[in-house]
Design a protein around this motif. Structure first.
Motif, PDB file in Angstrom:
ATOM      1  N   VAL A  51      70.089  87.842 -81.613  1.00  0.00           N
ATOM      2  CA  VAL A  51      69.224  86.804 -82.173  1.00  0.00           C
ATOM      3  C   VAL A  51      69.817  85.431 -81.866  1.00  0.00           C
ATOM      4  O   VAL A  51      70.949  85.317 -81.427  1.00  0.00           O
ATOM      5  CB  VAL A  51      69.055  86.962 -83.708  1.00  0.00           C
ATOM      6  CG1 VAL A  51      68.371  88.261 -84.056  1.00  0.00           C
ATOM      7  CG2 VAL A  51      70.390  86.845 -84.421  1.00  0.00           C
ATOM      8  N   SER A  52      69.037  84.411 -82.128  1.00  0.00           N
ATOM      9  CA  SER A  52      69.488  83.033 -82.042  1.00  0.00           C
ATOM     10  C   SER A  52      69.292  82.407 -83.419  1.00  0.00           C
ATOM     11  O   SER A  52      68.174  82.365 -83.924  1.00  0.00           O
ATOM     12  CB  SER A  52      68.670  82.289 -80.991  1.00  0.00           C
ATOM     13  OG  SER A  52      68.995  80.913 -81.013  1.00  0.00           O
ATOM     14  N   ILE A  53      70.384  81.949 -84.029  1.00  0.00           N
ATOM     15  CA  ILE A  53      70.333  81.301 -85.341  1.00  0.00           C
ATOM     16  C   ILE A  53      70.626  79.827 -85.118  1.00  0.00           C
ATOM     17  O   ILE A  53      71.747  79.466 -84.774  1.00  0.00           O
ATOM     18  CB  ILE A  53      71.360  81.898 -86.317  1.00  0.00           C
ATOM     19  CG1 ILE A  53      71.164  83.411 -86.446  1.00  0.00           C
ATOM     20  CG2 ILE A  53      71.277  81.216 -87.677  1.00  0.00           C
ATOM     21  CD1 ILE A  53      72.236  84.112 -87.244  1.00  0.00           C
ATOM     22  N   ASN A  54      69.628  78.973 -85.307  1.00  0.00           N
ATOM     23  CA  ASN A  54      69.791  77.542 -85.051  1.00  0.00           C
ATOM     24  C   ASN A  54      70.423  77.308 -83.674  1.00  0.00           C
ATOM     25  O   ASN A  54      71.383  76.559 -83.533  1.00  0.00           O
ATOM     26  CB  ASN A  54      70.632  76.875 -86.140  1.00  0.00           C
ATOM     27  CG  ASN A  54      69.905  76.797 -87.447  1.00  0.00           C
ATOM     28  OD1 ASN A  54      68.684  76.718 -87.504  1.00  0.00           O
ATOM     29  ND2 ASN A  54      70.654  76.848 -88.539  1.00  0.00           N
ATOM     30  N   GLU A  55      69.909  78.013 -82.671  1.00  0.00           N
ATOM     31  CA  GLU A  55      70.349  77.906 -81.279  1.00  0.00           C
ATOM     32  C   GLU A  55      71.755  78.447 -81.020  1.00  0.00           C
ATOM     33  O   GLU A  55      72.346  78.169 -79.984  1.00  0.00           O
ATOM     34  CB  GLU A  55      70.208  76.475 -80.774  1.00  0.00           C
ATOM     35  CG  GLU A  55      68.759  75.988 -80.814  1.00  0.00           C
ATOM     36  CD  GLU A  55      68.590  74.586 -80.272  1.00  0.00           C
ATOM     37  OE1 GLU A  55      69.514  74.090 -79.605  1.00  0.00           O
ATOM     38  OE2 GLU A  55      67.527  74.008 -80.507  1.00  0.00           O
ATOM     39  N   MET A  56      72.333  79.215 -81.968  1.00  0.00           N
ATOM     40  CA  MET A  56      73.617  79.876 -81.771  1.00  0.00           C
ATOM     41  C   MET A  56      73.336  81.358 -81.531  1.00  0.00           C
ATOM     42  O   MET A  56      72.705  82.013 -82.359  1.00  0.00           O
ATOM     43  CB  MET A  56      74.501  79.712 -83.018  1.00  0.00           C
ATOM     44  CG  MET A  56      75.811  80.459 -82.935  1.00  0.00           C
ATOM     45  SD  MET A  56      76.786  80.351 -84.449  1.00  0.00           S
ATOM     46  CE  MET A  56      75.883  81.446 -85.526  1.00  0.00           C
ATOM     47  N   LYS A 102      64.939  80.076 -89.334  1.00  0.00           N
ATOM     48  CA  LYS A 102      65.212  79.564 -87.985  1.00  0.00           C
ATOM     49  C   LYS A 102      65.982  80.562 -87.130  1.00  0.00           C
ATOM     50  O   LYS A 102      66.940  80.214 -86.447  1.00  0.00           O
ATOM     51  CB  LYS A 102      65.924  78.227 -88.064  1.00  0.00           C
ATOM     52  CG  LYS A 102      65.103  77.153 -88.735  1.00  0.00           C
ATOM     53  CD  LYS A 102      65.795  75.837 -88.788  1.00  0.00           C
ATOM     54  CE  LYS A 102      64.894  74.829 -89.444  1.00  0.00           C
ATOM     55  NZ  LYS A 102      65.549  73.918 -90.318  1.00  0.00           N
ATOM     56  N   ILE A 103      65.538  81.824 -87.200  1.00  0.00           N
ATOM     57  CA  ILE A 103      66.129  82.897 -86.404  1.00  0.00           C
ATOM     58  C   ILE A 103      65.088  83.368 -85.400  1.00  0.00           C
ATOM     59  O   ILE A 103      63.940  83.596 -85.759  1.00  0.00           O
ATOM     60  CB  ILE A 103      66.556  84.079 -87.309  1.00  0.00           C
ATOM     61  CG1 ILE A 103      67.642  83.620 -88.305  1.00  0.00           C
ATOM     62  CG2 ILE A 103      67.071  85.245 -86.459  1.00  0.00           C
ATOM     63  CD1 ILE A 103      68.017  84.669 -89.321  1.00  0.00           C
ATOM     64  N   GLU A 104      65.504  83.498 -84.134  1.00  0.00           N
ATOM     65  CA  GLU A 104      64.615  83.988 -83.080  1.00  0.00           C
ATOM     66  C   GLU A 104      65.222  85.233 -82.451  1.00  0.00           C
ATOM     67  O   GLU A 104      66.417  85.277 -82.205  1.00  0.00           O
ATOM     68  CB  GLU A 104      64.442  82.927 -81.992  1.00  0.00           C
ATOM     69  CG  GLU A 104      63.766  81.656 -82.440  1.00  0.00           C
ATOM     70  CD  GLU A 104      63.696  80.624 -81.325  1.00  0.00           C
ATOM     71  OE1 GLU A 104      63.871  81.005 -80.152  1.00  0.00           O
ATOM     72  OE2 GLU A 104      63.498  79.448 -81.643  1.00  0.00           O
ATOM     73  N   LEU A 105      64.390  86.240 -82.184  1.00  0.00           N
ATOM     74  CA  LEU A 105      64.848  87.428 -81.467  1.00  0.00           C
ATOM     75  C   LEU A 105      65.055  87.090 -80.004  1.00  0.00           C
ATOM     76  O   LEU A 105      64.303  86.324 -79.422  1.00  0.00           O
ATOM     77  CB  LEU A 105      63.815  88.554 -81.586  1.00  0.00           C
ATOM     78  CG  LEU A 105      63.717  89.231 -82.946  1.00  0.00           C
ATOM     79  CD1 LEU A 105      62.576  90.222 -82.941  1.00  0.00           C
ATOM     80  CD2 LEU A 105      65.009  89.935 -83.306  1.00  0.00           C
ATOM     81  N   MET A 106      66.066  87.674 -79.401  1.00  0.00           N
ATOM     82  CA  MET A 106      66.353  87.446 -77.984  1.00  0.00           C
ATOM     83  C   MET A 106      65.844  88.616 -77.168  1.00  0.00           C
ATOM     84  O   MET A 106      65.684  89.697 -77.596  1.00  0.00           O
ATOM     85  CB  MET A 106      67.839  87.252 -77.748  1.00  0.00           C
ATOM     86  CG  MET A 106      68.436  86.092 -78.523  1.00  0.00           C
ATOM     87  SD  MET A 106      67.563  84.556 -78.412  1.00  0.00           S
ATOM     88  CE  MET A 106      68.010  84.016 -76.817  1.00  0.00           C
TER      89      MET A 106
END
Length: 68
Positions: free
Chosen positions: A12-17, A64-68
């Motif tokens: 995942v991406s948490i605040n772009e991390m 603000k979490i996005e799946l990669m």
């Protein structure tokens, strides 16, 4: 999708991390003891992000979490 819907090992991406979901683990909290939390580990660096179990109903978008 909710936090509780994530599977162990998902990227995942948490605040772009970039991070990996490690599942629910016991975590030591100073001056308190051990508690169960949802654990995310950042890729390549030794940084962890924790969420309470009750936060499992929150959506990925709200956190603000996005799946990669």
């Amino acid at each position: 999708m909710k936090l509780s819907d994530l599977k162990t090992g998902q990227k995942v991406s948490i605040n772009e991390m970039l991070a990996e979901y490690k599942g629910i683990q016991k975590v030591r909290i100073s001056n308190f003891g051990k508690v169960e939390k949802r654990v995310f580990k950042a890729d390549g660096i030794n940084i962890y992000k924790y969420y309470n179990l009750a936060e499992g109903t929150k959506t990925l978008k709200s956190e603000k979490i996005e799946l990669m």
